[in-house]
Design a protein around this motif. Sequence first.
Motif, PDB file in Angstrom:
ATOM      1  N   LEU A  94       0.880  -1.294  -0.054  1.00 41.76           N
ATOM      2  CA  LEU A  94      -0.001  -0.168  -0.043  1.00 41.76           C
ATOM      3  C   LEU A  94       0.847   1.372   0.048  1.00 41.76           C
ATOM      4  CD1 LEU A  94      -3.084   1.047   0.303  1.00 41.76           C
ATOM      5  CD2 LEU A  94      -2.368   1.365   2.732  1.00 41.76           C
ATOM      6  N   LEU A  95       1.831   1.225   0.726  1.00 40.38           N
ATOM      7  CA  LEU A  95       2.970   2.285   0.936  1.00 40.38           C
ATOM      8  C   LEU A  95       3.513   2.707  -0.628  1.00 40.38           C
ATOM      9  CD1 LEU A  95       4.560   4.571   2.316  1.00 40.38           C
ATOM     10  CD2 LEU A  95       6.033   2.512   2.995  1.00 40.38           C
ATOM     11  N   VAL A  96       3.685   1.736  -1.446  1.00 36.91           N
ATOM     12  CA  VAL A  96       4.235   2.005  -2.899  1.00 36.91           C
ATOM     13  C   VAL A  96       3.056   2.370  -3.591  1.00 36.91           C
ATOM     14  CG1 VAL A  96       5.249   0.632  -4.847  1.00 36.91           C
ATOM     15  CG2 VAL A  96       6.154   0.093  -2.421  1.00 36.91           C
ATOM     16  N   ARG A  97       1.833   1.848  -3.479  1.00 39.02           N
ATOM     17  CA  ARG A  97       0.813   2.211  -4.403  1.00 39.02           C
ATOM     18  C   ARG A  97       0.457   3.591  -4.040  1.00 39.02           C
ATOM     19  NH1 ARG A  97      -3.284  -2.689  -5.835  1.00 39.02           N
ATOM     20  NH2 ARG A  97      -1.719  -4.342  -5.614  1.00 39.02           N
ATOM     21  N   ARG A  98       0.290   4.113  -2.896  1.00 38.33           N
ATOM     22  CA  ARG A  98      -0.400   5.186  -2.384  1.00 38.33           C
ATOM     23  C   ARG A  98       0.521   6.163  -1.371  1.00 38.33           C
ATOM     24  NH1 ARG A  98      -3.217   2.686  -5.119  1.00 38.33           N
ATOM     25  NH2 ARG A  98      -5.567   2.068  -4.915  1.00 38.33           N
ATOM     26  N   ARG A  99       1.809   6.151  -2.203  1.00 38.39           N
ATOM     27  CA  ARG A  99       2.810   6.962  -1.214  1.00 38.39           C
ATOM     28  C   ARG A  99       2.591   8.203  -0.827  1.00 38.39           C
ATOM     29  NH1 ARG A  99       8.688   7.888  -3.043  1.00 38.39           N
ATOM     30  NH2 ARG A  99       8.503   6.245  -4.553  1.00 38.39           N
ATOM     31  N   TRP A 100       2.170   9.260  -1.252  1.00 35.15           N
ATOM     32  CA  TRP A 100       1.994  10.448  -0.513  1.00 35.15           C
ATOM     33  C   TRP A 100       0.615  10.395   0.211  1.00 35.15           C
ATOM     34  CZ3 TRP A 100       6.095  12.674  -1.558  1.00 35.15           C
ATOM     35  CH2 TRP A 100       6.619  12.572  -2.526  1.00 35.15           C
ATOM     36  N   GLU A 101      -0.388   9.675   0.099  1.00 32.70           N
ATOM     37  CA  GLU A 101      -1.588   9.561   1.037  1.00 32.70           C
ATOM     38  C   GLU A 101      -1.003   8.721   2.304  1.00 32.70           C
ATOM     39  OE1 GLU A 101      -5.808   9.047  -0.416  1.00 32.70           O
ATOM     40  OE2 GLU A 101      -4.622   7.900  -2.031  1.00 32.70           O
ATOM     41  N   VAL A 102      -0.438   7.921   2.200  1.00 31.38           N
ATOM     42  CA  VAL A 102       0.071   7.012   3.242  1.00 31.38           C
ATOM     43  C   VAL A 102       0.923   8.008   3.985  1.00 31.38           C
ATOM     44  CG1 VAL A 102       1.318   5.080   4.118  1.00 31.38           C
ATOM     45  CG2 VAL A 102      -0.377   4.814   2.506  1.00 31.38           C
ATOM     46  N   MET A 103       2.123   8.563   3.489  1.00 30.38           N
ATOM     47  CA  MET A 103       2.645   9.237   4.407  1.00 30.38           C
ATOM     48  C   MET A 103       2.491  10.589   4.843  1.00 30.38           C
ATOM     49  SD  MET A 103       6.625   8.887   2.247  1.00 30.38           S
ATOM     50  CE  MET A 103       6.035   9.823   0.922  1.00 30.38           C
ATOM     51  N   SER A 104       1.275  11.002   4.427  1.00 30.80           N
ATOM     52  CA  SER A 104       0.625  12.327   5.151  1.00 30.80           C
ATOM     53  C   SER A 104      -0.320  11.932   5.933  1.00 30.80           C
ATOM     54  CB  SER A 104      -0.015  13.094   3.992  1.00 30.80           C
ATOM     55  OG  SER A 104      -1.002  12.694   3.084  1.00 30.80           O
ATOM     56  N   LYS A 105      -1.047  10.877   6.050  1.00 28.97           N
ATOM     57  CA  LYS A 105      -1.963  10.548   6.994  1.00 28.97           C
ATOM     58  C   LYS A 105      -1.599   9.456   8.079  1.00 28.97           C
ATOM     59  CE  LYS A 105      -5.586  11.634   3.466  1.00 28.97           C
ATOM     60  NZ  LYS A 105      -6.893  11.166   2.975  1.00 28.97           N
ATOM     61  N   VAL A 106      -0.950   8.545   7.751  1.00 28.15           N
ATOM     62  CA  VAL A 106      -0.622   7.659   8.444  1.00 28.15           C
ATOM     63  C   VAL A 106       0.557   7.997   9.660  1.00 28.15           C
ATOM     64  CG1 VAL A 106       0.434   5.325   9.160  1.00 28.15           C
ATOM     65  CG2 VAL A 106      -1.053   5.619   6.996  1.00 28.15           C
ATOM     66  N   TYR A 107       0.154   7.756  11.094  1.00 25.72           N
ATOM     67  CA  TYR A 107       1.123   8.332  12.079  1.00 25.72           C
ATOM     68  C   TYR A 107       2.113   7.251  12.537  1.00 25.72           C
ATOM     69  CZ  TYR A 107       2.557  10.075  16.672  1.00 25.72           C
ATOM     70  OH  TYR A 107       3.231  10.124  17.873  1.00 25.72           O
ATOM     71  N   ALA A 108       1.618   6.269  12.717  1.00 25.95           N
ATOM     72  CA  ALA A 108       2.374   5.195  12.881  1.00 25.95           C
ATOM     73  C   ALA A 108       2.070   3.588  12.597  1.00 25.95           C
ATOM     74  CB  ALA A 108       2.879   5.210  14.590  1.00 25.95           C
ATOM     75  N   VAL A 109       3.051   2.834  12.501  1.00 26.45           N
ATOM     76  CA  VAL A 109       2.888   1.474  11.964  1.00 26.45           C
ATOM     77  C   VAL A 109       3.290   0.386  12.893  1.00 26.45           C
ATOM     78  CG1 VAL A 109       2.767  -0.156  10.115  1.00 26.45           C
ATOM     79  CG2 VAL A 109       2.787   2.246   9.444  1.00 26.45           C
ATOM     80  N   ALA A 110       2.743  -0.461  13.598  1.00 27.29           N
ATOM     81  CA  ALA A 110       3.143  -1.510  14.471  1.00 27.29           C
ATOM     82  C   ALA A 110       3.038  -2.830  13.645  1.00 27.29           C
ATOM     83  CB  ALA A 110       2.394  -1.567  15.487  1.00 27.29           C
TER      84      ALA A 110
END
Length: 214
Positions: free
Chosen positions: A137-153
């Motif tokens: 998902l990070l590769v497919r939706r790079r800008w959205e994920v980086m701007s909206k996701v605070y943390a990943v466990a």
Amino acid sequence: MSEKALTNHHSALLVLLQGHGAFRAGQWSQHAIIHHGLQHGSQIPCIQMALQAHYDVIVLNPNDNFVELKMEKEWKGLLTQNIESSSLKMVQGGSFFSLQHPPGCIPKRCSNTPEEHMAYIWDYFISKTEGLVFMDLLVRRRWEVMSKVYAVALIDSEHHVGHQLGSDVQLLAWIKHHCREWVTSPKPLDKPAATVFKREFPMVSAGTEKHSLA
């Protein structure tokens, strides 16, 4: 999902995504559920803690990719339609595994694979609010994920950064600061537990050497 998961813009959103295999929505490990109970093998404790902390919650179901059709006539009709509309799409998307569906079943629309399920949920649910599949998902939706996701466990994840992210400096820098993985280890919970193979972001002990209890 919790009642206000898509409308409460003042709340943090917890998204629960389990590993691949037979696990269904709300499960971490079927083996742990059977032998150790729901408090260990299910996502119920995480959901309860999140709601008590006034988080909203979305529980994903990435491994439920096929619909069983018991009526032979209905099966043949829908299979013909599905082959025409979905098979080409699946081949183009590189999801060859999903073509090998169980007898008497057809792939679910927008959920042929765990990766497709995650992308669909992001596009139509998560993005309208604010592991392996996550890295995709990070590769497919790079800008959205980086701007909206605070943390990943991540929990004993089977992702492969080298294959999935390549040498993308920006993505590698992002996961280094926003991801943390809990791995099976004899060390106490939360103690540093780096391995030889993965050092892209901090790794700590899950407090157990059993994968199903991590």
